[in-house]
Each structure stands twice: as structure tokens, then as C-alpha cells.
Design a protein around this motif. Sequence first.
Motif, PDB file in Angstrom:
ATOM      1  N   TRP A   1       0.852  -1.183   0.000  1.00  0.00           N
ATOM      2  CA  TRP A   1       0.000   0.000   0.000  1.00  0.00           C
ATOM      3  C   TRP A   1       0.886   1.230   0.000  1.00  0.00           C
ATOM      4  O   TRP A   1       1.857   1.307   0.761  1.00  0.00           O
ATOM      5  CB  TRP A   1      -0.901   0.036   1.239  1.00  0.00           C
ATOM      6  CG  TRP A   1      -1.985  -0.995   1.286  1.00  0.00           C
ATOM      7  CD1 TRP A   1      -2.137  -1.974   2.226  1.00  0.00           C
ATOM      8  CD2 TRP A   1      -3.071  -1.139   0.368  1.00  0.00           C
ATOM      9  NE1 TRP A   1      -3.253  -2.732   1.935  1.00  0.00           N
ATOM     10  CE2 TRP A   1      -3.847  -2.238   0.804  1.00  0.00           C
ATOM     11  CE3 TRP A   1      -3.464  -0.454  -0.774  1.00  0.00           C
ATOM     12  CZ2 TRP A   1      -4.982  -2.672   0.136  1.00  0.00           C
ATOM     13  CZ3 TRP A   1      -4.598  -0.889  -1.451  1.00  0.00           C
ATOM     14  CH2 TRP A   1      -5.343  -1.968  -0.994  1.00  0.00           C
TER      15      TRP A   1
ATOM     16  N   GLY B   1      -2.544   0.750  -4.342  1.00  0.00           N
ATOM     17  CA  GLY B   1      -1.589  -0.338  -4.434  1.00  0.00           C
ATOM     18  C   GLY B   1      -0.372   0.108  -5.229  1.00  0.00           C
ATOM     19  O   GLY B   1      -0.485   0.888  -6.179  1.00  0.00           O
TER      20      GLY B   1
ATOM     21  N   ARG C   1       0.960  -5.034   3.098  1.00  0.00           N
ATOM     22  CA  ARG C   1      -0.465  -5.361   3.010  1.00  0.00           C
ATOM     23  C   ARG C   1      -0.891  -6.377   4.066  1.00  0.00           C
ATOM     24  O   ARG C   1      -2.033  -6.359   4.538  1.00  0.00           O
ATOM     25  CB  ARG C   1      -0.792  -5.918   1.620  1.00  0.00           C
ATOM     26  CG  ARG C   1      -0.864  -4.881   0.505  1.00  0.00           C
ATOM     27  CD  ARG C   1      -1.069  -5.557  -0.838  1.00  0.00           C
ATOM     28  NE  ARG C   1      -1.259  -4.618  -1.928  1.00  0.00           N
ATOM     29  CZ  ARG C   1      -2.437  -4.275  -2.428  1.00  0.00           C
ATOM     30  NH1 ARG C   1      -3.535  -4.793  -1.914  1.00  0.00           N
ATOM     31  NH2 ARG C   1      -2.523  -3.430  -3.432  1.00  0.00           N
TER      32      ARG C   1
END
Length: 628
Positions: free
Chosen positions: A347, A356, A414
Motif C-alpha cells: 500500500w 496499491g 499489506r
Amino acid sequence: MITSDIDAYLLQHQHKSLLRFITCGSVDDGKSTLIGRLLYDSRAIFADQLSALEADSKRVGTQGQNIDFALLVDGLAAEREQGITIDVAYRFFATEKRKFIVADTPGHEQYTRNMVTGASTADAAVILIDARKGVLPQTRRHSFLVQLLRLRHVVLAVNKMDLIDYDQSVFDTIVADYRAFASAIGIEQFTAIPISGFAGDNVASPSAAMPWYDGPTLIEHLETIDVEADAAQARPFRLPVQWVNRPDLDFRGFSGLIASGSVRPGDAVRILPSGRTTTVARIVTMDGDLPEAVAGQSVTLTLADEVDCSRGDVIALADAPPQVADQFRATLVWMSETPLLPGRSYWLKLGTQTVGATVQEPRHAIDVNTLAELSVKTLGLNDIGVAEVYTDRDIVFEPFADGADLGGFILIDRATNATVAAGMLDFALRRAQNVHWQAVDITNAAHAQQKGQVPRLLWFTGLSGSGKSTIANLVEKKLFALGRHSFLLDGDNVRHGLNKDLGFTDADRVENIRRIGEVAKLMTDAGLIVLTAFISPFRAERDMVRAMLPEAFVEIFVDTPLAEAEARDVKGLYAKARAGTIANFTGISSPYEAPEHPDIRVDTTRESPEAAAERIVEHIMGVWTHDL
């Protein structure tokens, strides 16, 4: 009584301007002692704190004075025991002219990430040098970081002058040495002050021991730094939208902190990344509407037109908008003990935008002691490097040199939500501006309708020898017999062509799966049912592929215990891995992260490959019937 004293102290200083600064430098240069002295001399220590400080000073055996000022800020037990600073300690104090928040940052190289954290919100930096030691590697490292983070106000505090008998020649030599290095890294101006945090020389009061120095004391200089002059008001207007304020059907506003510039009702603005233009109708605050708002104010804007605008968008001056792109060159400070995995999806948080992002193999790392560019494959804890960063959609940005609000970002893992890196965007890559999606007449839906099926990606994952390829092959045979259009991508077969340049390191495994995901996406766009049989050991990469095809992705976990897979060992790979002739082998010397919630789980110790294939086809056919 203590609470009332604190309230009175805060009330006295609430309307003064605020300067945030950091102290940095090598270990034992006296940063914590200096801050303690600043707190003491500015009378920011209450009676109970002073009593506790005197007791602590006696306990640790301070010599030559009653108070060890470093104990005011070295709050962790480990710091007091070792006599060093580990964490970032923030302290507030004030003088008659200004309020201050100072961050005491660690001197050890291993805590560089902490120093970056402290510097990220600072307006100025006080770089300490021990007069006995001169310019040290960590002095250069912190100075490089100060320049990297664009702190415009730098103070060189040559400390412990009392230990060299206040010798001017030593001070002049240190300043000359530092100026040569500072010039090489782009620090064009700094203010040099000879001090003694221990004795208080030139900290709050001029030193009688150094009549040869006629400049300001440290406090006097900090009081004169013009923060307002370099505030962002002179730059074009930018407001990153934090939330859409919709208390009722009659009001719709866009709230956020103005990052730069100023705005008035009637000003023409542009909403980015969409590019839609409109004008400002009102500037709304809790205290009523404003005729003008400037950088640093939190406001709600209402717009003249109904435009699509949400959190993460940026409202900007229509004639001077920031840039929009999805590919960048960036400078990264790696802050995690887990190294960078090029190609892995993280992220990226920039202002109010969260997207992303993947980082490519670094172009180089930077040796901050020599400024040499080092060839590296990855970045480890506290490394600084330059790399290309790709985001999964356009973001609104400005080069970090133009402003940190739209130029500075963090990368977040993430899986763990841990911050792994701080980054500064340098510029957008030219190809990000030159490469665009080409519109086509035959859509993905038309391809699927022609084939009479719903595209799917059947992602088989499991250990080597689990039976992935066997089951995937049986599933495709059944689909073919049913007249379905499919294609099987097998791990070994793909490595003969598309991925023949990749090995089996963690980074290569990440890139292997990324490429397969992109190929599978193209095939599903063509209306095919794609089957893949890969170990794909990392959840992050499987999640990355799922994000590419959220509607089509079906995760099938071929769950075979390691002992069972090793017992089969059809290719003899486990035996070689155990013997040490194969490195980075999943399950032996490289981890396998099993799916936590697979769409289909196959237990090969209880179910035959034929039965598993039949169950998978039945499951998929049921989904197709519903979709069609």
C-alpha cells in the motif's frame, strides 16, 4: 495544583508561533543533554519534575553538577541504562517569543528510521557535533537525511566546547570541514554556533568564555527562524480531500487541510485526478464562513457545480494544477527488518490517497558516507536507495522538492499493516505520460459472450508435489469435454519461456507470479477460462493477482502435508533441497504461506485427484450457471 500550573502555562503561550525542530548527530554528541538544558533554561520543568530529575541524577552518578539534563528526554529504561537515545522523544517548551516542539532523534545508525520519523514533521534541524571528535560518519548520514527531507533551516551546534577550553581554532576547523561536506550534498546555508549543553554556554545566554563569538545564542536563532516565510502560502492552492461532508441532503462539502496556497469564494478550481473544473461557492468552518482560507487551515469547501469528488481527490487551482501519473522515480528510506521484495504489492499512502504500488529493483543504493551509488538487488533496514514505483491507478502528486504534502509517501505491508518505507517522489516517468489505454470495439464482455462462458482464473496453489498440475490437468480435460474454452499455465512450462530469466529467490518468485497474473488477465479478457498451477508461496502475491481479477479469481488450495509431498518427491527435488544442493526451496529453506480462506480446498490425503477435479468443475459450473 500541578494541573492548574500546566493549564496556566499552556494558556500563556497558546497564541505564539510554533517551530518544530529536531536534534540529530552521532552517538554521545549531547543531543539529550542539550534538550534538557533548553527545557531547564526556558523554565519548562515543573517542581515535581525537577525533584524527580535531581533524584535520578544522583542515582546514575552524575558528576560535576546536580542535574543530568539528558534524563529529561531519555525516557526508555534501555536508554538510561546504556546512556543513549533509542526512540524519538518529543518535548514542548516556550520562550517569550515562540513555542517549540523538539524531537530528540537517535544517533545510532541502526535507528536511522527513527530519525526520519522525527524529521518528517520538522521545520529545522540542529545537527550536533562533539568538538573533541569533529565530523563523524553519523553526522554526515543525518545531514544527508536532513537534505533529503528538504529541511531548509540547518543549525550546526558544535557542542562540548568546555571540554576543549573553548578553542576557536577547533571550532573554525570543524565548521570548515562540515561546510565542505554540506556543499557536496546540497546544503547551501547553515548557521554555526559554538555551545556547551552541559554548562549552558550560548544555549540561552551568551558565553563569557567565548568572547570571540558574537553571533546569536541557539535560542535566539531558533526564535528568529521565519517559518511563515517558507509556509506553503506562496505556492498554488492545493486541498487534499479528507472526507465528503454530507450532514443532510441540502449540504455537500469537501473537507481537508489546505496544503498550500490560498482560496476565496469564486476561485476557479480543478478536481484531480478527474480534471473536472468548477468554482468555490463557500468556505465553511465551525466559526462561520470565511472570505479567504490559507495553507494550514482546515476547512470545508462547497462547490458551484455537482462534481464527482471523494476522499483522496485533490482540489487545486484550476490554472496551476499538480501532476497526475502512475509511474515514478522515488527515493526510499527502508524502515523494515524485512527487505524490499521488488515486484511485491504494497500500500502506498500519499496525503489522503491510498493505492496499491509495486517497487522495482533499485537503480542503486546510496552510501551516505561517500555519496557513492551502490549496485543492489534490494533494500534492507535503514538503507537509502532510488527505485521506480508503479501504482495501480493514477495519483495526484508533486515532486517532493516542491512540497512534502503531495511528494512524500509511506509504503505499508499489506499483510501486517506495518510501515516498511518512507519515500520521496522525484518525478513521473516519461512513459507514464506517453502510454495510454487504447480503446477497442470488441469488449471483454463480447469475447465472453461469443464463447458462451464466464471467464475465470482457477488459481491452484500448494507445495511442490502436492498434485496441483495433476488436478489442474484433469479439470481442463473435463472443461474441454464440456465444450469450454480454456488454457492451462503450468509453473514448469512457463519457466521455459516467459519466465526463463527468473530464478527462485523470493524476489524472483514475486516477479514470476506478477507476470503470470498479467498474462492470465489478458487471457480472461479474451473470454478464456485460465488454469494456473504454481506453488505461489506468498499470500501477498496471490492477493495481488486476486486484485487484478476480483470477479474471476478462484483460489484452489491443494492442501498436502509437507511430509506427504516430500514422500512423493517425483522429481527428486526435496532430496536435493535437504542435501543443500537446491537453495530457496519452498517448504525446506523458503516459506510457504498457506491460504487462510481459499475458495476451494483439496485435501489430497483424503480425496483422489479425479474426485477433486470433478468437485472443482461442479463448483465452477454452478457459479457459471448463476452468472449466466
